[in-house]
Write an enzyme that holds these catalytic residues in place. Structure first.
Site, PDB file in Angstrom:
ATOM      1  CG  HIS A 132       3.983 -29.375   5.162  1.00 53.53           C
ATOM      2  ND1 HIS A 132       3.670 -30.718   5.274  1.00 53.53           N
ATOM      3  CD2 HIS A 132       5.169 -29.333   4.484  1.00 53.53           C
ATOM      4  CE1 HIS A 132       4.613 -31.441   4.721  1.00 53.53           C
ATOM      5  NE2 HIS A 132       5.543 -30.624   4.211  1.00 53.53           N
ATOM      6  CG  HIS A 233       5.407 -28.160  -3.552  1.00 46.45           C
ATOM      7  ND1 HIS A 233       6.727 -27.887  -3.804  1.00 46.45           N
ATOM      8  CD2 HIS A 233       5.403 -29.272  -2.762  1.00 46.45           C
ATOM      9  CE1 HIS A 233       7.497 -28.776  -3.203  1.00 46.45           C
ATOM     10  NE2 HIS A 233       6.707 -29.633  -2.554  1.00 46.45           N
TER      11      HIS A 233
END
Length: 295
Positions: A132, A233
Site C-alpha cells: 500500500h 512510498h
C-alpha cells in the site's frame, strides 16, 4: 474473519505413514486430461481480499515476542478504533517475483550484520499480503466518530472527482516510522499524472483534522500547494535495526529496471477502521461497506 495459527504440536509428524494408494486415472474430457483443462472458475473479486484482511491473532495481549519484536504503536483501548487510509496494491505473480528478488538483493547487500529483514509480501501463514501507499498515519477514532468520519471522507472523495490513475516506482530507500521503532525498506513512487497522490493526501488530512487527528507529511508551511511527492512510498520489508549510511548507499544501487516498467493502477481508496475495511472507488465515490455494521 480471523485465521487461527496452530502450534507445531498439532502436526502429523508422529503418525506412522501407510503404503501410498495407487494413483487414480485422471478423468478426460474430449481426450484431454483434466489436469490440462482450463479452469472454469471465475477469478476472485477484488473485494474478497477485504474480508480476510485481519491479522493472525495468537495472543490476547500485546506480546512483541510473537511478532518479531514489533511493538504495538496504538494500544488496545475500549472504544478506540485504529484507523488507516491508503491505496492498495496486490502484485501479480510476475511482480511478486521481482519484489522477492529485490528483497533478496537487499539482504545480500546488508551483509553479515545484526540486521534481520522481514518481508511484507506474505503473512506468517504464507498467504500473499497486499502492499500500500499510505494516505494517513495510524490514527484513532472513537466509536461515535466512525459514521461521521466515513461520511465526511466519502463526500470529499466524491466531490473531488479524482479518477483512477497509474503510478510508477523509481528508487529504493529506508524510512522509519514516527516512533523510530522500526525501519522499512521502501520503493519510492514517482509523481503521477495530474498529481493525484498529493490531491488524495490533502483530502485525507483535511478530513482527519475535523476529528482532531494529525496529518501525514506535515511541513512548517501552511499552504495548499505543498508537494509531498518525495514522501510517497510502498513498503516491502521491515527491520528493528536502523540502517547505516553505508547500507543505505548500497541499497540505493540496486538494479530496479524491471520494476520501473510496472504500471500500478489505483482505482479506489481504502479505509481500515479496526479490522473493518471499506473501499471508496475513485471517480464515483460510491462506498462499498465490508462489515462496518451499518456504518
Amino acid at each position: 474473519m480471523v485465521l487461527v495459527q496452530y502450534s507445531d504440536s498439532d502436526s502429523d509428524s508422529d503418525v506412522q505413514e501407510a503404503s501410498p494408494p495407487r494413483p487414480a486415472k485422471k478423468p478426460r474430457r474430449n481426450g484431454i486430461p483434466k489436469s490440462q483443462q482450463a479452469s472454469s472458475l471465475p477469478p476472485l473479486p477484488a473485494a474478497f481480499h477485504d474480508l480476510y484482511a485481519a491479522s493472525t491473532r495468537v495472543s490476547v495481549r500485546d506480546d512483541p515476542s510473537l511478532h518479531g519484536g514489533r511493538k504495538r504503536v496504538i494500544p488496545h483501548v475500549e472504544g478506540n478504533w485504529p484507523t488507516h487510509l491508503y491505496l492498495e496494491w496486490y502484485p501479480s505473480k510476475g511482480d511478486l517475483a521481482i519484489l522477492n528478488d529485490i528483497i533478496s538483493q537487499s539482504k545480500e547487500k546488508t551483509g553479515k550484520t545484526s540486521r534481520e529483514i522481514h518481508s511484507l509480501l506474505k503473512s506468517d501463514l504464507g498467504a500473499q499480503l497486499p502492499l500500500h501507499i499510505s494516505l494517513s498515519r495510524p490514527v484513532v477514532l472513537r466509536t461515535e466518530q466512525r459514521q461521521s468520519f466515513m461520511e465526511t471522507f466519502e463526500t470529499a472523495i466524491q466531490v473531488s472527482r479524482i479518477p483512477p490513475f497509474n503510478a510508477t516506482l523509481e528508487s529504493l530507500d529506508w524510512v522509519s516510522n514516527y516512533e523510530k521503532t522500526r525501519w522499512f525498506l521502501v520503493l519510492r513512487v514517482k509523481r503521477p499524472e495530474h498529481d493525484n497522490l498529493n490531491r488524495l493526501l490533502k483530502l485525507s488530512n483535511r478530513s482527519l483534522s475535523l476529528f482532531d487527528q494529525p496529518p501525514l507529511y506535515q511541513s512548517n508551511q501552511k499552504t495548499d500547494t505543498e508537494d509531498y511527492s518525495h514522501c510517497f512510498h510502498i513498503s516491502l520489508a521491515w527491520s528493528l535495526t536502523e540502517p547505516s549510511s553505508h547500507d543505505k548507499e548500497r541499497i540505493a544501487s540496486t538494479d530496479l529496471q524491471e520494476l520501473r516498467e510496472l504500471q500500478i493502477l489505483f482505482n479506489c481508496v481504502k479505509s481500515k477502521i479496526g479490522n473493518n475495511i471499506s473501499s471508496i472507488p475513485l471517480s464515483t465515490g460510491i462506498l462499498h461497506e465490508k462489515g462496518l455494521g451499518g456504518l
